[in-house]
Design a protein around this motif. Structure first.
Motif, PDB file in Angstrom:
ATOM      1  N   ALA A 110       0.869  -1.177   0.000  1.00  0.00           N
ATOM      2  CA  ALA A 110       0.000   0.000   0.000  1.00  0.00           C
ATOM      3  C   ALA A 110       0.905   1.226   0.000  1.00  0.00           C
ATOM      4  N   PHE A 111       0.765   2.077  -1.001  1.00  0.00           N
ATOM      5  CA  PHE A 111       1.560   3.302  -1.152  1.00  0.00           C
ATOM      6  C   PHE A 111       0.667   4.496  -0.876  1.00  0.00           C
ATOM      7  N   ASP A 112       1.108   5.392  -0.018  1.00  0.00           N
ATOM      8  CA  ASP A 112       0.416   6.665   0.094  1.00  0.00           C
ATOM      9  C   ASP A 112       0.790   7.496  -1.133  1.00  0.00           C
ATOM     10  N   LYS A 113      -0.010   8.496  -1.435  1.00  0.00           N
ATOM     11  CA  LYS A 113       0.280   9.390  -2.571  1.00  0.00           C
ATOM     12  C   LYS A 113       1.686   9.975  -2.412  1.00  0.00           C
ATOM     13  N   ASP A 114       2.421   9.997  -3.490  1.00  0.00           N
ATOM     14  CA  ASP A 114       3.783  10.536  -3.580  1.00  0.00           C
ATOM     15  C   ASP A 114       4.849   9.703  -2.870  1.00  0.00           C
ATOM     16  N   GLU A 115       4.505   8.538  -2.369  1.00  0.00           N
ATOM     17  CA  GLU A 115       5.510   7.641  -1.795  1.00  0.00           C
ATOM     18  C   GLU A 115       6.070   6.766  -2.907  1.00  0.00           C
ATOM     19  N   GLU A 116       7.298   6.260  -2.695  1.00  0.00           N
ATOM     20  CA  GLU A 116       7.934   5.495  -3.768  1.00  0.00           C
ATOM     21  C   GLU A 116       8.913   4.457  -3.252  1.00  0.00           C
ATOM     22  N   ILE A 117       9.231   3.541  -4.138  1.00  0.00           N
ATOM     23  CA  ILE A 117      10.371   2.642  -3.978  1.00  0.00           C
ATOM     24  C   ILE A 117      11.322   3.055  -5.091  1.00  0.00           C
ATOM     25  N   SER A 118      12.511   3.509  -4.712  1.00  0.00           N
ATOM     26  CA  SER A 118      13.448   4.063  -5.693  1.00  0.00           C
ATOM     27  C   SER A 118      13.981   2.981  -6.624  1.00  0.00           C
ATOM     28  N   THR A 119      14.668   3.417  -7.642  1.00  0.00           N
ATOM     29  CA  THR A 119      15.163   2.537  -8.694  1.00  0.00           C
ATOM     30  C   THR A 119      16.071   1.445  -8.130  1.00  0.00           C
ATOM     31  N   HIS A 120      15.782   0.231  -8.543  1.00  0.00           N
ATOM     32  CA  HIS A 120      16.549  -0.941  -8.140  1.00  0.00           C
ATOM     33  C   HIS A 120      16.359  -2.013  -9.213  1.00  0.00           C
ATOM     34  N   ALA A 121      17.041  -3.123  -9.084  1.00  0.00           N
ATOM     35  CA  ALA A 121      16.881  -4.245 -10.013  1.00  0.00           C
ATOM     36  C   ALA A 121      16.729  -5.525  -9.206  1.00  0.00           C
ATOM     37  N   SER A 122      16.140  -6.521  -9.826  1.00  0.00           N
ATOM     38  CA  SER A 122      15.938  -7.821  -9.184  1.00  0.00           C
ATOM     39  C   SER A 122      16.519  -8.895 -10.104  1.00  0.00           C
ATOM     40  N   HIS A 123      16.970  -9.984  -9.533  1.00  0.00           N
ATOM     41  CA  HIS A 123      17.465 -11.067 -10.396  1.00  0.00           C
ATOM     42  C   HIS A 123      16.328 -12.007 -10.813  1.00  0.00           C
ATOM     43  N   GLY A 124      15.094 -11.654 -10.430  1.00  0.00           N
ATOM     44  CA  GLY A 124      13.916 -12.396 -10.880  1.00  0.00           C
ATOM     45  C   GLY A 124      12.972 -11.493 -11.656  1.00  0.00           C
ATOM     46  N   ASP A 125      12.082 -12.098 -12.435  1.00  0.00           N
ATOM     47  CA  ASP A 125      11.031 -11.333 -13.102  1.00  0.00           C
ATOM     48  C   ASP A 125      10.024 -10.881 -12.050  1.00  0.00           C
ATOM     49  N   ALA A 126       9.674  -9.590 -12.076  1.00  0.00           N
ATOM     50  CA  ALA A 126       8.722  -9.021 -11.125  1.00  0.00           C
ATOM     51  C   ALA A 126       7.435  -8.669 -11.862  1.00  0.00           C
ATOM     52  N   MET A 127       6.308  -9.196 -11.395  1.00  0.00           N
ATOM     53  CA  MET A 127       5.013  -8.900 -11.985  1.00  0.00           C
ATOM     54  C   MET A 127       4.178  -8.153 -10.956  1.00  0.00           C
ATOM     55  N   VAL A 128       3.691  -6.972 -11.335  1.00  0.00           N
ATOM     56  CA  VAL A 128       2.835  -6.195 -10.443  1.00  0.00           C
ATOM     57  C   VAL A 128       1.421  -6.176 -10.994  1.00  0.00           C
ATOM     58  N   THR A 129       0.462  -6.264 -10.085  1.00  0.00           N
ATOM     59  CA  THR A 129      -0.950  -6.100 -10.420  1.00  0.00           C
ATOM     60  C   THR A 129      -1.508  -5.058  -9.467  1.00  0.00           C
ATOM     61  N   VAL A 130      -2.033  -3.963 -10.026  1.00  0.00           N
ATOM     62  CA  VAL A 130      -2.611  -2.912  -9.197  1.00  0.00           C
ATOM     63  C   VAL A 130      -3.985  -3.378  -8.712  1.00  0.00           C
ATOM     64  N   LEU A 131      -4.188  -3.295  -7.404  1.00  0.00           N
ATOM     65  CA  LEU A 131      -5.431  -3.735  -6.772  1.00  0.00           C
ATOM     66  C   LEU A 131      -6.415  -2.586  -6.580  1.00  0.00           C
ATOM     67  N   GLU A 132      -5.886  -1.396  -6.271  1.00  0.00           N
ATOM     68  CA  GLU A 132      -6.690  -0.186  -6.072  1.00  0.00           C
ATOM     69  C   GLU A 132      -5.853   1.023  -6.454  1.00  0.00           C
ATOM     70  N   GLY A 133      -6.502   2.058  -6.975  1.00  0.00           N
ATOM     71  CA  GLY A 133      -5.812   3.305  -7.255  1.00  0.00           C
ATOM     72  C   GLY A 133      -4.974   3.253  -8.515  1.00  0.00           C
ATOM     73  N   THR A 134      -3.984   4.155  -8.583  1.00  0.00           N
ATOM     74  CA  THR A 134      -3.131   4.293  -9.762  1.00  0.00           C
ATOM     75  C   THR A 134      -1.677   4.423  -9.328  1.00  0.00           C
ATOM     76  N   GLY A 135      -0.814   3.633  -9.958  1.00  0.00           N
ATOM     77  CA  GLY A 135       0.613   3.691  -9.669  1.00  0.00           C
ATOM     78  C   GLY A 135       1.415   3.949 -10.926  1.00  0.00           C
ATOM     79  N   LYS A 136       2.587   4.538 -10.727  1.00  0.00           N
ATOM     80  CA  LYS A 136       3.504   4.767 -11.845  1.00  0.00           C
ATOM     81  C   LYS A 136       4.701   3.839 -11.675  1.00  0.00           C
ATOM     82  N   PHE A 137       5.005   3.113 -12.730  1.00  0.00           N
ATOM     83  CA  PHE A 137       6.104   2.164 -12.729  1.00  0.00           C
ATOM     84  C   PHE A 137       7.082   2.590 -13.819  1.00  0.00           C
ATOM     85  N   THR A 138       8.338   2.697 -13.463  1.00  0.00           N
ATOM     86  CA  THR A 138       9.361   3.061 -14.431  1.00  0.00           C
ATOM     87  C   THR A 138      10.272   1.856 -14.601  1.00  0.00           C
TER      88      THR A 138
END
Length: 113
Positions: free
Chosen positions: A43-71
């Motif tokens: 759960a992200f509050d407005k304007d909160e973020e997880i900064s740029t990083h990488a994973s050694h696995g494939d990451a799949m996100v599904t938005v459950l509520e609201g709107t998120g920006k993914f870069t």
């Protein structure tokens, strides 16, 4: 013993209701974690973020509520409830609360050897 934790088993539920938006925070609840897979709701509050990083696995996100920006690797994607995006292993990515939102993150890791 179950492999999925922190939510009731054999009960109907809404994943979005299992984590609460908190002012000024990113809140997470791990549902499963092992060498092959990670399953976490956020759960992200407005304007909160997880900064740029990488994973050694494939990451799949599904938005459950609201709107998120993914870069992903410099390209921006705006996802709304019900939409999914795969962020490939090794590519830098970041998550930003365009508005308060909730998501399910599934990461599939490569099996070594």
């Amino acid at each position: 013993m179950g492999y999925i934790k922190n939510i009731p088993h054999e009960n109907r539920l809404r994943l979005a209701e299992q984590v609460s938006i908190q002012p000024g925070q990113v809140v997470s609840k791990t549902l499963a974690q092992n060498k092959a897979v990670s399953l976490t709701i956020f759960a992200f509050d407005k304007d909160e973020e997880i900064s740029t990083h990488a994973s050694h696995g494939d990451a799949m996100v599904t938005v459950l509520e609201g709107t998120g920006k993914f870069t992903v690797d410099g390209k921006e994607y705006i996802l709304e409830a019900g939409e999914t995006l795969v962020m490939p292993a090794g590519k830098p990515h970041a998550v930003y609360g365009q508005e308060a939102f909730k998501m399910l993150l599934t990461v599939i890791f490569p099996l070594e050897g």
